[in-house]
Design a protein around this motif. Sequence first.
Motif, PDB file in Angstrom:
ATOM      1  N   VAL A   1       2.950   7.133  -5.602  1.00 37.59           N
ATOM      2  CA  VAL A   1       3.430   6.468  -4.383  1.00 37.59           C
ATOM      3  C   VAL A   1       2.923   5.031  -4.322  1.00 37.59           C
ATOM      4  O   VAL A   1       3.665   4.101  -3.981  1.00 37.59           O
ATOM      5  CB  VAL A   1       2.996   7.259  -3.133  1.00 37.59           C
ATOM      6  N   GLU A   2       1.654   4.828  -4.663  1.00 38.81           N
ATOM      7  CA  GLU A   2       1.098   3.476  -4.638  1.00 38.81           C
ATOM      8  C   GLU A   2       1.771   2.582  -5.679  1.00 38.81           C
ATOM      9  O   GLU A   2       2.011   1.395  -5.424  1.00 38.81           O
ATOM     10  CB  GLU A   2      -0.414   3.528  -4.867  1.00 38.81           C
ATOM     11  N   MET A   3       2.089   3.136  -6.847  1.00 33.10           N
ATOM     12  CA  MET A   3       2.802   2.340  -7.848  1.00 33.10           C
ATOM     13  C   MET A   3       4.185   1.950  -7.346  1.00 33.10           C
ATOM     14  O   MET A   3       4.639   0.821  -7.559  1.00 33.10           O
ATOM     15  CB  MET A   3       2.905   3.120  -9.160  1.00 33.10           C
ATOM     16  N   ALA A   4       4.863   2.875  -6.671  1.00 35.78           N
ATOM     17  CA  ALA A   4       6.178   2.566  -6.116  1.00 35.78           C
ATOM     18  C   ALA A   4       6.072   1.521  -5.007  1.00 35.78           C
ATOM     19  O   ALA A   4       6.930   0.635  -4.878  1.00 35.78           O
ATOM     20  CB  ALA A   4       6.837   3.843  -5.579  1.00 35.78           C
ATOM     21  N   ARG A   5       5.012   1.609  -4.206  1.00 32.41           N
ATOM     22  CA  ARG A   5       4.813   0.631  -3.139  1.00 32.41           C
ATOM     23  C   ARG A   5       4.598  -0.769  -3.726  1.00 32.41           C
ATOM     24  O   ARG A   5       5.144  -1.762  -3.230  1.00 32.41           O
ATOM     25  CB  ARG A   5       3.629   1.045  -2.276  1.00 32.41           C
ATOM     26  N   ASP A   6       3.788  -0.841  -4.781  1.00 32.46           N
ATOM     27  CA  ASP A   6       3.556  -2.131  -5.430  1.00 32.46           C
ATOM     28  C   ASP A   6       4.840  -2.662  -6.055  1.00 32.46           C
ATOM     29  O   ASP A   6       5.110  -3.889  -6.009  1.00 32.46           O
ATOM     30  CB  ASP A   6       2.478  -1.988  -6.507  1.00 32.46           C
ATOM     31  N   LEU A   7       5.631  -1.766  -6.645  1.00 32.92           N
ATOM     32  CA  LEU A   7       6.891  -2.178  -7.255  1.00 32.92           C
ATOM     33  C   LEU A   7       7.840  -2.750  -6.207  1.00 32.92           C
ATOM     34  O   LEU A   7       8.486  -3.785  -6.422  1.00 32.92           O
ATOM     35  CB  LEU A   7       7.536  -0.986  -7.966  1.00 32.92           C
ATOM     36  N   ALA A   8       7.922  -2.088  -5.059  1.00 27.48           N
ATOM     37  CA  ALA A   8       8.775  -2.586  -3.978  1.00 27.48           C
ATOM     38  C   ALA A   8       8.303  -3.950  -3.495  1.00 27.48           C
ATOM     39  O   ALA A   8       9.121  -4.834  -3.187  1.00 27.48           O
ATOM     40  CB  ALA A   8       8.787  -1.586  -2.827  1.00 27.48           C
ATOM     41  N   ALA A   9       6.977  -4.144  -3.446  1.00 30.16           N
ATOM     42  CA  ALA A   9       6.443  -5.428  -2.988  1.00 30.16           C
ATOM     43  C   ALA A   9       6.817  -6.546  -3.956  1.00 30.16           C
ATOM     44  O   ALA A   9       7.154  -7.664  -3.532  1.00 30.16           O
ATOM     45  CB  ALA A   9       4.926  -5.334  -2.845  1.00 30.16           C
ATOM     46  N   THR A  10       6.760  -6.254  -5.274  1.00 33.51           N
ATOM     47  CA  THR A  10       7.139  -7.280  -6.249  1.00 33.51           C
ATOM     48  C   THR A  10       8.618  -7.631  -6.148  1.00 33.51           C
ATOM     49  O   THR A  10       9.010  -8.745  -6.513  1.00 33.51           O
ATOM     50  CB  THR A  10       6.820  -6.813  -7.681  1.00 33.51           C
ATOM     51  N   ARG A  11       9.417  -6.718  -5.661  1.00 40.93           N
ATOM     52  CA  ARG A  11      10.841  -6.981  -5.486  1.00 40.93           C
ATOM     53  C   ARG A  11      11.161  -7.611  -4.137  1.00 40.93           C
ATOM     54  O   ARG A  11      12.317  -7.945  -3.861  1.00 40.93           O
ATOM     55  CB  ARG A  11      11.630  -5.679  -5.627  1.00 40.93           C
ATOM     56  N   GLY A  12      10.137  -7.732  -3.289  1.00 39.13           N
ATOM     57  CA  GLY A  12      10.346  -8.323  -1.981  1.00 39.13           C
ATOM     58  C   GLY A  12      11.073  -7.425  -1.004  1.00 39.13           C
ATOM     59  O   GLY A  12      11.727  -7.913  -0.081  1.00 39.13           O
ATOM     60  N   HIS A  13      10.943  -6.109  -1.175  1.00 35.39           N
ATOM     61  CA  HIS A  13      11.679  -5.173  -0.336  1.00 35.39           C
ATOM     62  C   HIS A  13      10.848  -4.722   0.859  1.00 35.39           C
ATOM     63  O   HIS A  13       9.635  -4.519   0.757  1.00 35.39           O
ATOM     64  CB  HIS A  13      12.087  -3.939  -1.155  1.00 35.39           C
ATOM     65  N   SER A  14      11.516  -4.553   1.975  1.00 32.29           N
ATOM     66  CA  SER A  14      10.911  -3.985   3.174  1.00 32.29           C
ATOM     67  C   SER A  14      11.119  -2.475   3.135  1.00 32.29           C
ATOM     68  O   SER A  14      12.247  -1.994   3.243  1.00 32.29           O
ATOM     69  CB  SER A  14      11.552  -4.584   4.429  1.00 32.29           C
ATOM     70  N   VAL A  15      10.026  -1.721   2.975  1.00 34.60           N
ATOM     71  CA  VAL A  15      10.112  -0.288   2.721  1.00 34.60           C
ATOM     72  C   VAL A  15       9.989   0.502   4.020  1.00 34.60           C
ATOM     73  O   VAL A  15       9.080   0.279   4.815  1.00 34.60           O
ATOM     74  CB  VAL A  15       9.022   0.158   1.727  1.00 34.60           C
TER      75      VAL A  15
END
Length: 336
Positions: free
Chosen positions: A179-193
């Motif tokens: 989950v933390e890896m996915a959260r970091d990935l979303a942050a690098t893409r600039g996505h609001s999760v």
Amino acid sequence: MDPLTQGALGAALPQATGRKSVAGAAGVFGFLAGMAADLDVFIRSASDPLMFLDYHRQFTHALIFIPLGGLICALILYGLVGRRWRVTFKHSLLYCTLGYATHGLLDTCTTYGTMLLWPFSDQRFAWNAVSVVDPVVTLPVVFLVLMAGLKRRRGYAQAALAWVAAYMSLGVLQRDAAVEMARDLAATRGHSVIRIEAKPSFANIMVWKTVYETPARFYVDAVRPRLSPRVFPGGAVAKLDVARDFPWLDPKSQQARDIERFRWFSDGYVARDPRRADRVVDIRYSLVPNDLAALWSIELSPDAGPAAHARFRTHRDGVSGAISTLWQMMFSNSAD
């Protein structure tokens, strides 16, 4: 989980707590009772293809049903073999109830969703700690249960319970790291999760399918956390909008109601199939963890009458290729 694991864990609990002299009988009673809750798969309807989604892992898996489930199993097994093996009904009831009690909790460790609190809640609990099939957890439990019955030593069954607890705990740690890896990935893409889920891929807890939701889309990727961490980028799909995706669909029709049933079952992770415009898919499950090709869907038809149900479809084409791809994800260290 699969029936063998359910039965083996169902055998382990009465073996671990009962008398050594009856370890064999306790194991047999617990094994059969441990699988019994999955008889709900026979609750089906020829006219309603989605009925099994409503009832699988429902009342038979609920905590409140455990005493009744154990009693039903004891009545049957005592009549069939209990008296012949000189097992009292009291002990038959104990072994069956203990075996039955493991089923719902073990299923909750998987990803499918189990209605533990039925009838007080229709929430489907899924701890996402283990795949529905995982030989790494199953084979040691089966071996230890057999040894407990043959050697009449509770220590083997206790070791089986300890192994399951340890493996599920490791699965939880892996899940949280994914989950933390996915959260970091979303942050690098600039996505609001809005939310993120991580689920173990088939038969292992090394590679995880991650799905995160943004206001408009779902993003599907695969990650390998902790040891040699790696991200396997996937794809994205627009969230289901019935009015946009199926403008011809009557909101009062049975097919429209079936979409909402499927949405509830899928915890809202639904989208129109990118490959088939007449299908709604549950994007949480796929053979290849970073793929948008879903394992199951419902199929709609503009020509269907107002009372016609949607059709439930399963998609398991390309299993051998998917296993090969998953194996590479588990063990490859290349950057490709």
